[in-house]
Write a protein that holds these residues in place. Structure first.
Motif, PDB file in Angstrom:
ATOM      1  N   GLY A  13       0.833  -1.195   0.000  1.00 41.71           N
ATOM      2  CA  GLY A  13       0.000   0.000   0.000  1.00 41.71           C
ATOM      3  C   GLY A  13       0.862   1.237   0.000  1.00 41.71           C
ATOM      4  O   GLY A  13       2.062   1.178   0.283  1.00 41.71           O
ATOM      5  N   MET A  14       0.247   2.346  -0.320  1.00 40.01           N
ATOM      6  CA  MET A  14       0.938   3.620  -0.300  1.00 40.01           C
ATOM      7  C   MET A  14      -0.023   4.657   0.271  1.00 40.01           C
ATOM      8  O   MET A  14      -1.144   4.790  -0.201  1.00 40.01           O
ATOM      9  CB  MET A  14       1.363   4.052  -1.701  1.00 40.01           C
ATOM     10  N   ALA A  15       0.453   5.351   1.284  1.00 41.32           N
ATOM     11  CA  ALA A  15      -0.354   6.413   1.881  1.00 41.32           C
ATOM     12  C   ALA A  15       0.094   7.735   1.280  1.00 41.32           C
ATOM     13  O   ALA A  15       1.242   8.137   1.450  1.00 41.32           O
ATOM     14  CB  ALA A  15      -0.186   6.412   3.386  1.00 41.32           C
ATOM     15  N   LEU A  16      -0.782   8.374   0.572  1.00 37.75           N
ATOM     16  CA  LEU A  16      -0.480   9.685  -0.016  1.00 37.75           C
ATOM     17  C   LEU A  16      -0.974  10.747   0.956  1.00 37.75           C
ATOM     18  O   LEU A  16      -2.139  11.130   0.943  1.00 37.75           O
ATOM     19  CB  LEU A  16      -1.153   9.820  -1.383  1.00 37.75           C
ATOM     20  N   ILE A  17      -0.070  11.172   1.819  1.00 37.94           N
ATOM     21  CA  ILE A  17      -0.419  12.113   2.867  1.00 37.94           C
ATOM     22  C   ILE A  17       0.561  13.279   2.839  1.00 37.94           C
ATOM     23  O   ILE A  17       1.732  13.120   2.550  1.00 37.94           O
ATOM     24  CB  ILE A  17      -0.397  11.432   4.256  1.00 37.94           C
ATOM     25  N   ARG A  18       0.062  14.444   3.109  1.00 43.38           N
ATOM     26  CA  ARG A  18       0.915  15.613   3.142  1.00 43.38           C
ATOM     27  C   ARG A  18       0.400  16.527   4.231  1.00 43.38           C
ATOM     28  O   ARG A  18      -0.795  16.820   4.247  1.00 43.38           O
ATOM     29  CB  ARG A  18       0.881  16.314   1.771  1.00 43.38           C
ATOM     30  N   PRO A  19       1.185  16.989   5.157  1.00 39.25           N
ATOM     31  CA  PRO A  19       2.602  16.709   5.289  1.00 39.25           C
ATOM     32  C   PRO A  19       2.821  15.319   5.875  1.00 39.25           C
ATOM     33  O   PRO A  19       1.916  14.740   6.470  1.00 39.25           O
ATOM     34  CB  PRO A  19       3.090  17.795   6.243  1.00 39.25           C
ATOM     35  N   PRO A  20       4.053  14.796   5.743  1.00 35.33           N
ATOM     36  CA  PRO A  20       4.321  13.441   6.215  1.00 35.33           C
ATOM     37  C   PRO A  20       4.274  13.313   7.733  1.00 35.33           C
ATOM     38  O   PRO A  20       4.018  12.230   8.242  1.00 35.33           O
ATOM     39  CB  PRO A  20       5.730  13.148   5.696  1.00 35.33           C
ATOM     40  N   GLY A  21       4.527  14.370   8.422  1.00 32.61           N
ATOM     41  CA  GLY A  21       4.418  14.345   9.873  1.00 32.61           C
ATOM     42  C   GLY A  21       5.711  14.112  10.606  1.00 32.61           C
ATOM     43  O   GLY A  21       5.730  14.059  11.828  1.00 32.61           O
ATOM     44  N   HIS A  22       6.826  13.969   9.907  1.00 29.23           N
ATOM     45  CA  HIS A  22       8.061  13.554  10.557  1.00 29.23           C
ATOM     46  C   HIS A  22       8.707  14.612  11.454  1.00 29.23           C
ATOM     47  O   HIS A  22       9.692  14.325  12.122  1.00 29.23           O
ATOM     48  CB  HIS A  22       9.060  13.008   9.534  1.00 29.23           C
ATOM     49  N   HIS A  23       8.146  15.806  11.520  1.00 28.72           N
ATOM     50  CA  HIS A  23       8.647  16.836  12.427  1.00 28.72           C
ATOM     51  C   HIS A  23       7.817  16.919  13.711  1.00 28.72           C
ATOM     52  O   HIS A  23       8.247  17.528  14.682  1.00 28.72           O
ATOM     53  CB  HIS A  23       8.649  18.216  11.766  1.00 28.72           C
ATOM     54  N   ALA A  24       6.650  16.305  13.730  1.00 28.43           N
ATOM     55  CA  ALA A  24       5.767  16.360  14.897  1.00 28.43           C
ATOM     56  C   ALA A  24       6.194  15.332  15.934  1.00 28.43           C
ATOM     57  O   ALA A  24       6.331  14.152  15.635  1.00 28.43           O
ATOM     58  CB  ALA A  24       4.320  16.108  14.473  1.00 28.43           C
ATOM     59  N   SER A  25       6.393  15.800  17.146  1.00 25.09           N
ATOM     60  CA  SER A  25       6.747  14.887  18.233  1.00 25.09           C
ATOM     61  C   SER A  25       5.470  14.423  18.932  1.00 25.09           C
ATOM     62  O   SER A  25       4.368  14.820  18.560  1.00 25.09           O
ATOM     63  CB  SER A  25       7.681  15.582  19.222  1.00 25.09           C
ATOM     64  N   SER A  26       5.639  13.630  19.960  1.00 20.45           N
ATOM     65  CA  SER A  26       4.472  13.113  20.667  1.00 20.45           C
ATOM     66  C   SER A  26       3.747  14.193  21.460  1.00 20.45           C
ATOM     67  O   SER A  26       2.595  14.013  21.844  1.00 20.45           O
ATOM     68  CB  SER A  26       4.879  11.975  21.601  1.00 20.45           C
ATOM     69  N   HIS A  27       4.395  15.345  21.679  1.00 21.31           N
ATOM     70  CA  HIS A  27       3.770  16.383  22.485  1.00 21.31           C
ATOM     71  C   HIS A  27       3.628  17.745  21.805  1.00 21.31           C
ATOM     72  O   HIS A  27       3.068  18.659  22.397  1.00 21.31           O
ATOM     73  CB  HIS A  27       4.541  16.540  23.796  1.00 21.31           C
ATOM     74  N   THR A  28       4.132  17.884  20.541  1.00 20.60           N
ATOM     75  CA  THR A  28       3.983  19.187  19.893  1.00 20.60           C
ATOM     76  C   THR A  28       4.085  19.068  18.372  1.00 20.60           C
ATOM     77  O   THR A  28       4.749  18.172  17.853  1.00 20.60           O
ATOM     78  CB  THR A  28       5.037  20.191  20.413  1.00 20.60           C
ATOM     79  N   SER A  29       3.421  19.975  17.695  1.00 20.66           N
ATOM     80  CA  SER A  29       3.533  20.046  16.240  1.00 20.66           C
ATOM     81  C   SER A  29       4.795  20.827  15.887  1.00 20.66           C
ATOM     82  O   SER A  29       5.343  21.553  16.709  1.00 20.66           O
ATOM     83  CB  SER A  29       2.302  20.717  15.634  1.00 20.66           C
ATOM     84  N   CYS A  30       5.233  20.668  14.631  1.00 23.19           N
ATOM     85  CA  CYS A  30       6.444  21.359  14.190  1.00 23.19           C
ATOM     86  C   CYS A  30       6.514  21.277  12.673  1.00 23.19           C
ATOM     87  O   CYS A  30       6.161  20.257  12.084  1.00 23.19           O
ATOM     88  CB  CYS A  30       7.683  20.716  14.812  1.00 23.19           C
ATOM     89  N   GLY A  31       7.008  22.326  12.029  1.00 23.10           N
ATOM     90  CA  GLY A  31       7.241  22.305  10.589  1.00 23.10           C
ATOM     91  C   GLY A  31       6.036  21.906   9.764  1.00 23.10           C
ATOM     92  O   GLY A  31       6.160  21.113   8.846  1.00 23.10           O
ATOM     93  N   TYR A  32       4.868  22.415  10.067  1.00 24.31           N
ATOM     94  CA  TYR A  32       3.603  22.115   9.397  1.00 24.31           C
ATOM     95  C   TYR A  32       3.088  20.706   9.685  1.00 24.31           C
ATOM     96  O   TYR A  32       2.102  20.272   9.106  1.00 24.31           O
ATOM     97  CB  TYR A  32       3.680  22.320   7.879  1.00 24.31           C
ATOM     98  N   CYS A  33       3.764  19.948  10.532  1.00 27.99           N
ATOM     99  CA  CYS A  33       3.344  18.587  10.866  1.00 27.99           C
ATOM    100  C   CYS A  33       2.591  18.605  12.194  1.00 27.99           C
ATOM    101  O   CYS A  33       3.094  19.114  13.193  1.00 27.99           O
ATOM    102  CB  CYS A  33       4.560  17.668  10.977  1.00 27.99           C
ATOM    103  N   ILE A  34       1.410  18.031  12.187  1.00 28.05           N
ATOM    104  CA  ILE A  34       0.598  17.948  13.404  1.00 28.05           C
ATOM    105  C   ILE A  34       0.667  16.536  13.973  1.00 28.05           C
ATOM    106  O   ILE A  34       0.885  16.342  15.158  1.00 28.05           O
ATOM    107  CB  ILE A  34      -0.858  18.352  13.118  1.00 28.05           C
ATOM    108  N   PHE A  35       0.492  15.541  13.120  1.00 24.94           N
ATOM    109  CA  PHE A  35       0.573  14.135  13.526  1.00 24.94           C
ATOM    110  C   PHE A  35       1.738  13.480  12.798  1.00 24.94           C
ATOM    111  O   PHE A  35       1.908  13.678  11.602  1.00 24.94           O
ATOM    112  CB  PHE A  35      -0.719  13.394  13.182  1.00 24.94           C
ATOM    113  N   ASN A  36       2.512  12.689  13.499  1.00 18.64           N
ATOM    114  CA  ASN A  36       3.632  11.976  12.903  1.00 18.64           C
ATOM    115  C   ASN A  36       3.101  10.634  12.400  1.00 18.64           C
ATOM    116  O   ASN A  36       3.135   9.623  13.097  1.00 18.64           O
ATOM    117  CB  ASN A  36       4.761  11.793  13.922  1.00 18.64           C
ATOM    118  N   ASN A  37       2.600  10.639  11.175  1.00 20.48           N
ATOM    119  CA  ASN A  37       1.906   9.485  10.623  1.00 20.48           C
ATOM    120  C   ASN A  37       2.760   8.228  10.568  1.00 20.48           C
ATOM    121  O   ASN A  37       2.304   7.137  10.925  1.00 20.48           O
ATOM    122  CB  ASN A  37       1.384   9.825   9.222  1.00 20.48           C
ATOM    123  N   ALA A  38       4.000   8.338  10.140  1.00 18.98           N
ATOM    124  CA  ALA A  38       4.871   7.159  10.055  1.00 18.98           C
ATOM    125  C   ALA A  38       5.151   6.596  11.438  1.00 18.98           C
ATOM    126  O   ALA A  38       5.113   5.374  11.650  1.00 18.98           O
ATOM    127  CB  ALA A  38       6.170   7.509   9.341  1.00 18.98           C
TER     128      ALA A  38
END
Length: 131
Positions: A13-38
């Protein structure tokens, strides 16, 4: 998607999601990322679906520092990131985005960063990611 792959209902499968979430930590958003999907998918696969190993390949112009931080001490997850670094001058401008951040404790060696320090020439064309 993760549940369907792990349970064998689908082969890939492929999840086409934007933003990817890799800047969001478990306690705060960052760099346009709210949820760290991966990271959420990997943790769910480990905790709820019985997986014992997960590989996260982060191919993005920026380093996914929050994903790295979440699994830096967890040998069940191999985090691999290729990103622009420019000797720490490219956002997120973190020392831990360099090649020698390899994980800690029992997870040493389970974090692999490929920091790109030059743009253009015969090197991997990191600058073309914006064009």
């Amino acid at each position: 998607m993760v549940e369907n792959i792990v349970r064998g209902k689908i082969k890939c499968g492929m999840a086409l999601i934007r933003p990817p979430g890799h800047h969001a930590s478990s306690h705060t958003s960052c760099g346009y990322c709210i949820f760290n999907n991966a990271a959420l998918a990997a943790q769910h696969a480990l905790d709820q679906l019985g997986l014992t190993r997960v590989l996260i390949v982060d191919w993005d112009v920026h380093h996914g520092q929050a994903t790295q931080q979440m699994f830096y001490h967890d040998s069940r997850v191999l985090y691999f990131s290729i990103h622009r670094y420019e000797f720490g001058e490219f956002w997120p401008n973190l020392r831990e985005s360099d090649y020698d951040a390899i994980g800690e404790g029992g997870a040493q060696g389970y974090n692999i960063n490929i920091p790109l320090n030059e743009v253009g020439g015969t090197h991997y064309r990191a600058d073309s990611w914006y064009h």
